[in-house]
Design an enzyme around this catalytic site. Structure first.
Site, PDB file in Angstrom:
ATOM      1  N   GLU A   1      -5.848   3.338   6.298  1.00 41.45           N
ATOM      2  CA  GLU A   1      -5.324   3.235   4.702  1.00 41.45           C
ATOM      3  C   GLU A   1      -5.552   4.357   3.873  1.00 41.45           C
ATOM      4  O   GLU A   1      -4.863   5.033   3.428  1.00 41.45           O
ATOM      5  CB  GLU A   1      -5.759   2.031   4.189  1.00 41.45           C
ATOM      6  CG  GLU A   1      -5.435   1.871   2.549  1.00 41.45           C
ATOM      7  CD  GLU A   1      -5.938   0.594   2.047  1.00 41.45           C
ATOM      8  OE1 GLU A   1      -5.650  -0.666   2.606  1.00 41.45           O
ATOM      9  OE2 GLU A   1      -6.153   0.840   0.891  1.00 41.45           O
TER      10      GLU A   1
ATOM     11  N   SER B   1     -10.998  -0.677   2.095  1.00 41.49           N
ATOM     12  CA  SER B   1     -10.596  -0.869   3.338  1.00 41.49           C
ATOM     13  C   SER B   1     -10.152   0.248   4.333  1.00 41.49           C
ATOM     14  O   SER B   1      -9.469   1.296   3.821  1.00 41.49           O
ATOM     15  CB  SER B   1      -9.297  -1.988   3.239  1.00 41.49           C
ATOM     16  OG  SER B   1      -9.803  -2.983   2.529  1.00 41.49           O
TER      17      SER B   1
ATOM     18  N   ARG C   1       0.790  -1.159   0.119  1.00 39.11           N
ATOM     19  CA  ARG C   1       0.049  -0.085   0.033  1.00 39.11           C
ATOM     20  C   ARG C   1       0.953   1.251  -0.212  1.00 39.11           C
ATOM     21  O   ARG C   1       0.363   2.404   0.656  1.00 39.11           O
ATOM     22  CB  ARG C   1      -0.931   0.129   1.151  1.00 39.11           C
ATOM     23  CG  ARG C   1      -1.908  -1.047   1.233  1.00 39.11           C
ATOM     24  CD  ARG C   1      -2.938  -0.957   0.402  1.00 39.11           C
ATOM     25  NE  ARG C   1      -3.899  -2.195   0.251  1.00 39.11           N
ATOM     26  CZ  ARG C   1      -3.780  -3.386  -0.234  1.00 39.11           C
ATOM     27  NH1 ARG C   1      -2.672  -3.570  -1.107  1.00 39.11           N
ATOM     28  NH2 ARG C   1      -5.022  -4.285   0.010  1.00 39.11           N
TER      29      ARG C   1
HETATM   30  C1  LIG Z   1     -14.622   0.415  -2.624  1.00 37.29           C
HETATM   31  C2  LIG Z   1     -13.438   0.509  -2.462  1.00 37.29           C
HETATM   32  C3  LIG Z   1     -12.613  -0.547  -2.552  1.00 37.29           C
HETATM   33  C4  LIG Z   1     -11.079  -0.375  -2.460  1.00 37.29           C
HETATM   34  N1  LIG Z   1     -10.395  -1.812  -2.328  1.00 37.29           N
HETATM   35  C5  LIG Z   1      -9.075  -1.718  -2.527  1.00 37.29           C
HETATM   36  C6  LIG Z   1      -8.071  -2.909  -2.550  1.00 37.29           C
HETATM   37  O1  LIG Z   1      -8.471  -3.933  -2.517  1.00 37.29           O
HETATM   38  N2  LIG Z   1      -6.922  -2.801  -2.327  1.00 37.29           N
HETATM   39  C7  LIG Z   1      -6.331  -1.397  -2.542  1.00 37.29           C
HETATM   40  O2  LIG Z   1      -4.960  -1.639  -2.425  1.00 37.29           O
HETATM   41  N3  LIG Z   1      -6.894  -0.160  -2.302  1.00 37.29           N
HETATM   42  C8  LIG Z   1      -8.386  -0.310  -2.552  1.00 37.29           C
HETATM   43  N4  LIG Z   1      -8.970   0.885  -2.373  1.00 37.29           N
HETATM   44  C9  LIG Z   1      -8.486   2.105  -2.256  1.00 37.29           C
HETATM   45  C10 LIG Z   1      -7.952   2.644  -3.577  1.00 37.29           C
HETATM   46  O3  LIG Z   1      -6.699   1.992  -4.181  1.00 37.29           O
HETATM   47  C11 LIG Z   1      -7.859   3.841  -3.639  1.00 37.29           C
HETATM   48  O4  LIG Z   1      -8.991   4.658  -3.115  1.00 37.29           O
HETATM   49  C12 LIG Z   1      -7.481   4.530  -4.886  1.00 37.29           C
HETATM   50  O5  LIG Z   1      -5.902   4.039  -5.051  1.00 37.29           O
HETATM   51  C13 LIG Z   1      -7.224   5.992  -4.739  1.00 37.29           C
HETATM   52  O6  LIG Z   1      -6.708   6.536  -5.975  1.00 37.29           O
HETATM   53  P1  LIG Z   1      -7.513   7.722  -6.688  1.00 37.29           P
HETATM   54  O7  LIG Z   1      -7.005   7.965  -7.805  1.00 37.29           O
HETATM   55  O8  LIG Z   1      -9.047   7.073  -7.070  1.00 37.29           O
HETATM   56  O9  LIG Z   1      -7.967   8.880  -5.758  1.00 37.29           O
HETATM   57  P2  LIG Z   1      -7.464  10.143  -5.154  1.00 37.29           P
HETATM   58  O10 LIG Z   1      -8.061  10.526  -3.961  1.00 37.29           O
HETATM   59  O11 LIG Z   1      -7.570  11.088  -6.672  1.00 37.29           O
HETATM   60  O12 LIG Z   1      -5.908   9.798  -5.000  1.00 37.29           O
HETATM   61  C14 LIG Z   1      -5.504   9.600  -3.922  1.00 37.29           C
HETATM   62  C15 LIG Z   1      -3.912  10.182  -3.488  1.00 37.29           C
HETATM   63  O13 LIG Z   1      -3.079  10.051  -4.782  1.00 37.29           O
HETATM   64  C16 LIG Z   1      -2.523  11.163  -5.199  1.00 37.29           C
HETATM   65  N5  LIG Z   1      -2.706  11.307  -6.630  1.00 37.29           N
HETATM   66  C17 LIG Z   1      -3.896  11.074  -7.368  1.00 37.29           C
HETATM   67  N6  LIG Z   1      -3.626  11.393  -8.630  1.00 37.29           N
HETATM   68  C18 LIG Z   1      -2.140  11.451  -8.709  1.00 37.29           C
HETATM   69  C19 LIG Z   1      -1.256  11.481  -9.628  1.00 37.29           C
HETATM   70  N7  LIG Z   1      -1.598  11.400 -11.045  1.00 37.29           N
HETATM   71  N8  LIG Z   1       0.085  11.800  -9.350  1.00 37.29           N
HETATM   72  C20 LIG Z   1       0.644  11.697  -8.006  1.00 37.29           C
HETATM   73  N9  LIG Z   1      -0.240  11.695  -7.047  1.00 37.29           N
HETATM   74  C21 LIG Z   1      -1.738  11.568  -7.298  1.00 37.29           C
HETATM   75  C22 LIG Z   1      -3.811  12.295  -4.615  1.00 37.29           C
HETATM   76  O14 LIG Z   1      -3.182  13.610  -4.130  1.00 37.29           O
HETATM   77  C23 LIG Z   1      -4.087  11.249  -3.303  1.00 37.29           C
HETATM   78  O15 LIG Z   1      -3.230  11.671  -2.182  1.00 37.29           O
HETATM   79  C24 LIG Z   1     -10.422   0.813  -2.415  1.00 37.29           C
HETATM   80  C25 LIG Z   1     -11.177   2.028  -2.460  1.00 37.29           C
HETATM   81  C26 LIG Z   1     -12.425   1.659  -2.489  1.00 37.29           C
HETATM   82  C27 LIG Z   1     -13.357   2.937  -2.587  1.00 37.29           C
END
Ligand SMILES: Cc1cc2nc3c(=O)[nH]c(=O)nc-3n(C[C@H](O)[C@H](O)[C@H](O)COP(=O)(O)OP(=O)(O)OC[C@H]3O[C@@H](n4cnc5c(N)ncnc54)[C@H](O)[C@@H]3O)c2cc1C
Length: 224
Positions: A216, A118, A41
């Site tokens: 997380e 999670s 993670r």
């Molecule tokens: C229902 C659900 C189930 C999930 N299950 C899992 C799982 O099984 N395993 C797991 O590992 N995770 C799980 N997650 C977590 C998931 O991995 C994260 O929510 C996701 O990775 C966040 O990325 P995002 O781009 O959607 O979110 P954002 O909120 O856009 O980004 C998250 C972080 O990354 C940064 N960021 C975004 N884009 C960039 C970029 N281009 N460059 C640098 N930094 C950036 C943001 O500033 C922020 O700090 C789950 C989430 C949900 C809602």
């Protein structure tokens, strides 16, 4: 930046290179997989807003079969032995079905799917701590080899063995009915409601089983 992972695979298993914009130097930068410093993670990008990731290069095997399956729940559901391979398309369908069963697939018809996934990470502990958990819980915790003599323990199991139940409390914010690791919003809740519940879980697991759970999702504008 999260090195998203589930069902025995992490995205770092297939990443070859990451391209980013460095906000400190205003230059574009490239990172090999090793330079990304991926871990459970996490990566060098997590917790630091210096690099904006602009592109990711993946290397996938030229086969219709997925990687060897090393996750008990998935191999049982697919009826294959641990370490065996199966058609990638079948694995994908099964993973989505298993996740849906835990409320982990966004679904407007499923109120249990309104979560940040999670809420706590699976803690990584040494063998001594693992033995202490087993004594405190009077049951063997499910654990996976995390290398270097350490074990990853299922946080959902710890939460349930510390006395927290799925579906409780029944207010605006509660533990999912489908998965003890997801905290769901049932409407009308506040950030404080969520934090109160999360603190109770973290403190309960620590006092009953001696393990510190870490959050997380990234909390913005608040602290646990
Ligand atoms: C229902 C659900 C189930 C999930 N299950 C899992 C799982 O099984 N395993 C797991 O590992 N995770 C799980 N997650 C977590 C998931 O991995 C994260 O929510 C996701 O990775 C966040 O990325 P995002 O781009 O959607 O979110 P954002 O909120 O856009 O980004 C998250 C972080 O990354 C940064 N960021 C975004 N884009 C960039 C970029 N281009 N460059 C640098 N930094 C950036 C943001 O500033 C922020 O700090 C789950 C989430 C949900 C809602």
């Amino acid at each position: 930046m999260q090195n998203v992972g589930a069902y025995g695979q992490e995205v770092s298993d297939t990443i070859a290179r990451v391209y980013a914009f460095d906000r400190r130097t205003s230059q574009f930068a490239e990172f090999s997989r090793v330079e990304c410093d991926f871990k459970y993670r996490g990566s060098r990008f997590r917790g630091d807003d210096r690099f904006v990731i602009t592109a990711v290069e993946f290397v996938l095997g030229a086969s219709s079969l997925g990687a060897p399956i090393r996750y008990g729940e998935l191999s049982r559901a697919l009826d294959v032995a641990d370490g065996e391979r199966a058609p990638a398309e079948k694995i994908r369908e099964m993973v989505i079905a298993l996740r849906r069963g835990k409320g982990m697939v966004i679904d407007a018809a499923d109120s249990e799917s309104v979560s940040a996934g999670s809420f706590f990470m699976n803690p990584i502990v040494d063998s001594e701590t693992l033995a202490k958990i087993e004594i405190a819980a009077a049951a063997k915790p499910p654990s996976f080899d995390a290398g270097e003599g350490k074990f990853k323990v299922a946080a959902a199991w710890l939460i349930e063995h510390a006395g927290f139940k799925k579906g409780e409390p029944s207010g605006s914010v509660g533990i999912s009915k489908k998965h003890a690791l997801a905290l769901v919003h049932r409407g009308g809740g506040t950030t404080e409601d969520l934090l109160v519940l999360a603190r109770a879980i973290r403190d309960g697991v620590k006092s009953k089983l001696g393990v510190e759970l870490h959050v997380e999702p990234i909390l913005v504008g608040c602290k646990l």
